[in-house]
Design an enzyme around this catalytic site. Sequence first.
Site, PDB file in Angstrom:
ATOM      1  N   GLN A  45       0.839  -1.197   0.000  1.00 61.70           N
ATOM      2  CA  GLN A  45       0.000   0.000   0.000  1.00 61.70           C
ATOM      3  C   GLN A  45       0.874   1.248   0.000  1.00 61.70           C
ATOM      4  OE1 GLN A  45      -2.056  -0.664   3.707  1.00 61.70           O
ATOM      5  NE2 GLN A  45      -0.122  -1.176   4.664  1.00 61.70           N
ATOM      6  N   ASP A  89       0.783  -0.348  13.420  1.00 66.20           N
ATOM      7  CA  ASP A  89       1.234   0.932  13.961  1.00 66.20           C
ATOM      8  C   ASP A  89       1.584   0.844  15.441  1.00 66.20           C
ATOM      9  OD1 ASP A  89      -1.382   1.336  15.432  1.00 66.20           O
ATOM     10  OD2 ASP A  89      -2.087   1.382  13.357  1.00 66.20           O
ATOM     11  N   ASP A 114       0.243 -12.848   5.765  1.00 65.24           N
ATOM     12  CA  ASP A 114      -1.194 -12.975   5.581  1.00 65.24           C
ATOM     13  C   ASP A 114      -1.865 -13.291   6.921  1.00 65.24           C
ATOM     14  OD1 ASP A 114      -3.649 -14.985   4.952  1.00 65.24           O
ATOM     15  OD2 ASP A 114      -3.445 -13.487   3.365  1.00 65.24           O
ATOM     16  N   ASP A 127      -7.912  -5.279  14.850  1.00 60.91           N
ATOM     17  CA  ASP A 127      -7.644  -3.873  14.508  1.00 60.91           C
ATOM     18  C   ASP A 127      -7.325  -3.799  13.017  1.00 60.91           C
ATOM     19  OD1 ASP A 127      -7.235  -1.168  14.789  1.00 60.91           O
ATOM     20  OD2 ASP A 127      -5.157  -1.374  15.467  1.00 60.91           O
TER      21      ASP A 127
END
Length: 502
Positions: free
Chosen positions: A280, A334, A390, A411
Amino acid sequence: MIEPHAPAPPGGAGTPRPLGAPERAPLPVKPGTGRFLVLVGVFVCAACGLVYELELVALASYLMGDSVTQASVVLSVMVFAMGIGSLAAKRLRYRAAAGFGMVEAVLALVGGCSAMALYAVFAWTGDWGGAWRDGPRFLLVGFSLAIGVLIGAEVPLLMVLIQRIRRQDPGGAVADLFAADYVGALVGGLAFPFLLLPMLGQLTGALLTGVVNAVAGGALVLGLFRRDLSPRGRRLLLVANATVLAVLAFAWVQVDAFERAAREALFGAPVRVAEQSAEQEIVLTGDPGRTPGLYLDGRLRAGGPDARRRAARLVRPALGGGPHGRVLVLGGGDGVAAGEVLRAGGSGVRRVDVVDTDPAVVRLARTDPGLVALNGRAFSDSRVRVSTGDVFARVRGAAARGERYDLVVSDLPDPALSVDSAKLYSEEFYGLVGRVLGDGGRVVVRGGGTVASTVRGADFRVVGYGPGYVVGGKGVTPRLRGAGAAAIDLGRAPSTLVHPRY
């Protein structure tokens, strides 16, 4: 208009030359070499055309979400437009060389600049509202139509050109053209995700594709079929291609400054980190000394003034409702959710396993000062173990190995915005989650009625709380700490792998 340089056709000056009439002017190469060069041109143009399609799909998914819808719109509109382009090319068949040259020049310009134009409209006009509320979507359809028409015009004109070199059975000529076309499409389809996107990004990759497209089309016509054009026609085509290449080169030089300006307009804050990982686009905004904003594919993932409060709403009610010695965090690269587990669970937390799909996000969470402060140095805690890969396969493997957790914190990205996350909100996935939960284990997920119905469909007893949170208990109704139960809609159909519902 570019006119062919040829003697008047049989039947009068105004009558088009029949395809079976004698050849116009000798080619500068042998017929076998000429056919080979035409097929190479087909190969290159097909690769470029597919890159344009994939680039529009990828950028539209990044900007507008729901990649299934964006891919369906782009591909269906483009295939429809290719049919229109094929019909329109019939008018150019007696000027095939000139027509093909101009089609490729326009296609290189439109396709090469499409990503920048779409990104600019989304960044600077996406919040206008009113009549322009769906402006980026209209522009996406417009580019899909224009590129599809131009791609559709290629094969009929190339069919005329290959027959211009040497007459052959139409079936054999079509077979040769489509073989080169399909192989080129394969190369373009593989080059986009594995070469252009990770190495150059969407904007520069599209511009490079336009350059290759313009060079290939112009070289084929001006090199092999130049005698089919008048001197004036050759000059016009040369000027057209030179202009297209100059525009693409200028855009290439300005692309970094353009991206910075567009990102700041889009995110409303200075961009200090921007990189394209294998998974991404990752953007970090804000000054280093302040709470950063972490955007993944254009969507806020962590940050802002209430970043920790959002994590607390997800973690604390479920964490305090039972044992929490071993916790599995799905997503959360994160580190914010893991940090909240450590803060809220205190010494009762013995181990936290974090599984995220993107190593680049985990690296930033370990090294970026703003993210490190936001997650409370969670990844430096000896109790935290981070792995990437994955998520579905990781949970399946944990179930097969007999691993057990007291709490699973989901999350993960919203499945309505990321189709890759849809399988992680399915009944099958929650069934795997249930196999890794120990006695009194719970799973907590963000989501509304569909998520609640899906969790319940996997044999969990569910309780809702807050604005859109669901806790599922395996065998027992889960208890909450610091939050009251809220009504949830359990009448919706669950989501499955073969019937995802967002």
